[in-house]
Motif scaffolding. Sequence first.
Motif, PDB file in Angstrom:
ATOM      1  N   GLU A  58      27.575  -5.405 -17.483  1.00 40.06           N
ATOM      2  CA  GLU A  58      27.456  -4.222 -18.333  1.00 40.06           C
ATOM      3  C   GLU A  58      26.893  -3.048 -17.535  1.00 40.06           C
ATOM      4  OE1 GLU A  58      25.448  -4.929 -22.123  1.00 40.06           O
ATOM      5  OE2 GLU A  58      26.225  -6.993 -22.118  1.00 40.06           O
ATOM      6  N   LEU A  59      25.899  -3.325 -16.712  1.00 43.84           N
ATOM      7  CA  LEU A  59      25.316  -2.272 -15.870  1.00 43.84           C
ATOM      8  C   LEU A  59      26.327  -1.797 -14.825  1.00 43.84           C
ATOM      9  CD1 LEU A  59      21.682  -3.618 -15.362  1.00 43.84           C
ATOM     10  CD2 LEU A  59      22.500  -1.948 -17.038  1.00 43.84           C
ATOM     11  N   LEU A  60      27.083  -2.731 -14.254  1.00 37.24           N
ATOM     12  CA  LEU A  60      28.116  -2.340 -13.285  1.00 37.24           C
ATOM     13  C   LEU A  60      29.147  -1.410 -13.934  1.00 37.24           C
ATOM     14  CD1 LEU A  60      28.894  -5.547 -11.174  1.00 37.24           C
ATOM     15  CD2 LEU A  60      27.602  -3.515 -10.491  1.00 37.24           C
ATOM     16  N   ASN A  61      29.459  -1.638 -15.193  1.00 32.85           N
ATOM     17  CA  ASN A  61      30.420  -0.767 -15.885  1.00 32.85           C
ATOM     18  C   ASN A  61      29.900   0.667 -15.986  1.00 32.85           C
ATOM     19  OD1 ASN A  61      32.468  -2.647 -16.219  1.00 32.85           O
ATOM     20  ND2 ASN A  61      31.634  -3.381 -18.154  1.00 32.85           N
ATOM     21  N   ILE A  62      28.603   0.818 -16.162  1.00 35.40           N
ATOM     22  CA  ILE A  62      28.010   2.164 -16.171  1.00 35.40           C
ATOM     23  C   ILE A  62      28.158   2.793 -14.789  1.00 35.40           C
ATOM     24  CG2 ILE A  62      25.843   3.456 -16.372  1.00 35.40           C
ATOM     25  CD1 ILE A  62      25.036   1.349 -18.532  1.00 35.40           C
ATOM     26  N   ILE A  63      27.861   2.015 -13.764  1.00 37.45           N
ATOM     27  CA  ILE A  63      27.975   2.509 -12.388  1.00 37.45           C
ATOM     28  C   ILE A  63      29.417   2.891 -12.072  1.00 37.45           C
ATOM     29  CG2 ILE A  63      27.734   1.870  -9.951  1.00 37.45           C
ATOM     30  CD1 ILE A  63      25.351   0.069 -10.888  1.00 37.45           C
ATOM     31  N   ILE A  64      30.351   2.059 -12.500  1.00 35.03           N
ATOM     32  CA  ILE A  64      31.770   2.335 -12.260  1.00 35.03           C
ATOM     33  C   ILE A  64      32.168   3.673 -12.860  1.00 35.03           C
ATOM     34  CG2 ILE A  64      34.114   1.600 -12.906  1.00 35.03           C
ATOM     35  CD1 ILE A  64      33.035  -1.338 -12.540  1.00 35.03           C
ATOM     36  N   LYS A  65      31.671   3.966 -14.057  1.00 36.07           N
ATOM     37  CA  LYS A  65      31.985   5.240 -14.712  1.00 36.07           C
ATOM     38  C   LYS A  65      31.574   6.417 -13.811  1.00 36.07           C
ATOM     39  CE  LYS A  65      29.237   6.793 -17.869  1.00 36.07           C
ATOM     40  NZ  LYS A  65      28.429   7.027 -19.051  1.00 36.07           N
ATOM     41  N   PHE A  66      30.427   6.310 -13.164  1.00 34.98           N
ATOM     42  CA  PHE A  66      29.960   7.377 -12.275  1.00 34.98           C
ATOM     43  C   PHE A  66      30.743   7.382 -10.961  1.00 34.98           C
ATOM     44  CE2 PHE A  66      26.445   7.442 -15.168  1.00 34.98           C
ATOM     45  CZ  PHE A  66      25.861   8.691 -15.038  1.00 34.98           C
ATOM     46  N   GLU A  67      30.963   6.202 -10.387  1.00 35.66           N
ATOM     47  CA  GLU A  67      31.618   6.126  -9.077  1.00 35.66           C
ATOM     48  C   GLU A  67      33.097   6.490  -9.114  1.00 35.66           C
ATOM     49  OE1 GLU A  67      29.005   2.784  -6.669  1.00 35.66           O
ATOM     50  OE2 GLU A  67      30.930   2.186  -7.534  1.00 35.66           O
ATOM     51  N   ARG A  68      33.725   6.337 -10.262  1.00 34.64           N
ATOM     52  CA  ARG A  68      35.163   6.600 -10.325  1.00 34.64           C
ATOM     53  C   ARG A  68      35.489   7.975 -10.894  1.00 34.64           C
ATOM     54  NH1 ARG A  68      38.946   1.584 -11.464  1.00 34.64           N
ATOM     55  NH2 ARG A  68      40.381   3.308 -11.209  1.00 34.64           N
ATOM     56  N   ASN A  69      34.524   8.867 -10.892  1.00 35.68           N
ATOM     57  CA  ASN A  69      34.757  10.251 -11.313  1.00 35.68           C
ATOM     58  C   ASN A  69      35.370  11.000 -10.130  1.00 35.68           C
ATOM     59  OD1 ASN A  69      34.735  12.890 -12.138  1.00 35.68           O
ATOM     60  ND2 ASN A  69      32.612  12.878 -12.824  1.00 35.68           N
ATOM     61  N   GLU A  70      36.678  10.907 -10.013  1.00 38.59           N
ATOM     62  CA  GLU A  70      37.389  11.421  -8.837  1.00 38.59           C
ATOM     63  C   GLU A  70      37.315  12.932  -8.685  1.00 38.59           C
ATOM     64  OE1 GLU A  70      41.281   9.624  -8.180  1.00 38.59           O
ATOM     65  OE2 GLU A  70      40.638   7.999  -9.505  1.00 38.59           O
ATOM     66  N   SER A  71      36.966  13.634  -9.732  1.00 36.78           N
ATOM     67  CA  SER A  71      36.871  15.092  -9.623  1.00 36.78           C
ATOM     68  C   SER A  71      35.756  15.502  -8.663  1.00 36.78           C
ATOM     69  CB  SER A  71      36.639  15.715 -11.000  1.00 36.78           C
ATOM     70  OG  SER A  71      35.364  15.346 -11.514  1.00 36.78           O
ATOM     71  N   ARG A  72      34.844  14.582  -8.374  1.00 41.84           N
ATOM     72  CA  ARG A  72      33.725  14.878  -7.468  1.00 41.84           C
ATOM     73  C   ARG A  72      33.969  14.388  -6.037  1.00 41.84           C
ATOM     74  NH1 ARG A  72      28.220  13.778 -10.920  1.00 41.84           N
ATOM     75  NH2 ARG A  72      28.756  15.123 -12.656  1.00 41.84           N
ATOM     76  N   TYR A  73      35.039  13.676  -5.808  1.00 45.28           N
ATOM     77  CA  TYR A  73      35.297  13.098  -4.484  1.00 45.28           C
ATOM     78  C   TYR A  73      35.572  14.171  -3.436  1.00 45.28           C
ATOM     79  CZ  TYR A  73      36.119   8.388  -6.484  1.00 45.28           C
ATOM     80  OH  TYR A  73      36.014   7.173  -7.107  1.00 45.28           O
ATOM     81  N   ARG A  74      35.026  13.930  -2.235  1.00 43.53           N
ATOM     82  CA  ARG A  74      35.396  14.683  -1.032  1.00 43.53           C
ATOM     83  C   ARG A  74      35.768  13.647   0.016  1.00 43.53           C
ATOM     84  NH1 ARG A  74      31.428  18.099   1.516  1.00 43.53           N
ATOM     85  NH2 ARG A  74      30.064  16.346   1.153  1.00 43.53           N
ATOM     86  N   LEU A  75      36.959  13.731   0.539  1.00 38.59           N
ATOM     87  CA  LEU A  75      37.468  12.725   1.469  1.00 38.59           C
ATOM     88  C   LEU A  75      37.177  13.106   2.914  1.00 38.59           C
ATOM     89  CD1 LEU A  75      40.963  12.217  -0.175  1.00 38.59           C
ATOM     90  CD2 LEU A  75      38.929  10.805  -0.487  1.00 38.59           C
ATOM     91  N   ASN A  76      36.913  12.102   3.732  1.00 41.25           N
ATOM     92  CA  ASN A  76      36.796  12.288   5.175  1.00 41.25           C
ATOM     93  C   ASN A  76      38.191  12.032   5.753  1.00 41.25           C
ATOM     94  OD1 ASN A  76      36.421  11.987   7.952  1.00 41.25           O
ATOM     95  ND2 ASN A  76      34.347  11.208   7.703  1.00 41.25           N
ATOM     96  N   HIS A  77      38.998  13.063   5.807  1.00 40.87           N
ATOM     97  CA  HIS A  77      40.397  12.925   6.221  1.00 40.87           C
ATOM     98  C   HIS A  77      40.527  12.408   7.652  1.00 40.87           C
ATOM     99  CE1 HIS A  77      42.057  14.563   2.553  1.00 40.87           C
ATOM    100  NE2 HIS A  77      41.127  15.505   2.587  1.00 40.87           N
ATOM    101  N   GLU A  78      39.590  12.783   8.497  1.00 39.45           N
ATOM    102  CA  GLU A  78      39.639  12.317   9.887  1.00 39.45           C
ATOM    103  C   GLU A  78      39.551  10.796   9.957  1.00 39.45           C
ATOM    104  OE1 GLU A  78      37.251  13.044  14.075  1.00 39.45           O
ATOM    105  OE2 GLU A  78      36.925  14.427  12.408  1.00 39.45           O
ATOM    106  N   LEU A  79      38.602  10.209   9.214  1.00 34.67           N
ATOM    107  CA  LEU A  79      38.491   8.744   9.215  1.00 34.67           C
ATOM    108  C   LEU A  79      39.671   8.090   8.510  1.00 34.67           C
ATOM    109  CD1 LEU A  79      34.759   7.717   8.675  1.00 34.67           C
ATOM    110  CD2 LEU A  79      36.171   7.509  10.715  1.00 34.67           C
ATOM    111  N   LEU A  80      40.130   8.671   7.416  1.00 33.20           N
ATOM    112  CA  LEU A  80      41.295   8.108   6.726  1.00 33.20           C
ATOM    113  C   LEU A  80      42.519   8.113   7.634  1.00 33.20           C
ATOM    114  CD1 LEU A  80      40.788   9.589   3.155  1.00 33.20           C
ATOM    115  CD2 LEU A  80      40.727   7.164   3.795  1.00 33.20           C
ATOM    116  N   ASN A  81      42.703   9.177   8.402  1.00 36.16           N
ATOM    117  CA  ASN A  81      43.820   9.216   9.363  1.00 36.16           C
ATOM    118  C   ASN A  81      43.640   8.179  10.458  1.00 36.16           C
ATOM    119  OD1 ASN A  81      45.169  11.263   8.019  1.00 36.16           O
ATOM    120  ND2 ASN A  81      44.185  12.892   9.192  1.00 36.16           N
ATOM    121  N   TYR A  82      42.414   8.031  10.934  1.00 40.55           N
ATOM    122  CA  TYR A  82      42.163   7.022  11.965  1.00 40.55           C
ATOM    123  C   TYR A  82      42.500   5.624  11.439  1.00 40.55           C
ATOM    124  CZ  TYR A  82      39.918   3.894  15.194  1.00 40.55           C
ATOM    125  OH  TYR A  82      39.695   2.870  16.063  1.00 40.55           O
TER     126      TYR A  82
END
Length: 171
Positions: A58-82
């Motif tokens: 149940e607690l993990l579900n709360i955390i998931i709600k926060f972690e999966r808010n993609e509107s806040r994501y900033r990607l490290n494109h350099e590492l993703l490309n690597y």
Amino acid sequence: IIFDLDKTIVDLGVSWEELKDELSDYCSFKKNIKIQFTPLDKQLIYVKKIFGMNFFRELLNIIIKFERNESRYRLNHELLNYIATTHQKIAIFSMNTQSCIDNIIEKYFSKKPDIIIAKDNCIELKPSDKDILSILDRWRFDKDEVVFVGDSYDDSLSGQNAGVDTYLIEF
């Protein structure tokens, strides 16, 4: 190469204080206990020991709600490309939830990591070396054949305790 996730490959943009407050409120409401979730992961494990796996989920579900808010994501494109172009084996060792990691891999990785260790399935919380050593064992690699890339003091200690070269990056 073993990578941490949050603030290494992606900045999730989670308001950790807001999340901790919501977890505390939830515990107060559901179990009539006051818990401050600092440090977050250690307190989660404590609650899991006291109240069991169902309440932990149940607690993990709360955390998931926060972690999966993609509107806040900033990607490290350099590492993703690597990661997309390397021929090296790749693992993710993160204290984020499996749901969060799976979502990011599905949407932003062009190839899936060989091993994924998340908060939900780790042997022991960072800064333990146990999960890094389990990756080495599964890959049948020596310590000098693997590097760990993260962003935090706990990442640094995990890598050092495991005896692998460890690099901290700033997002």
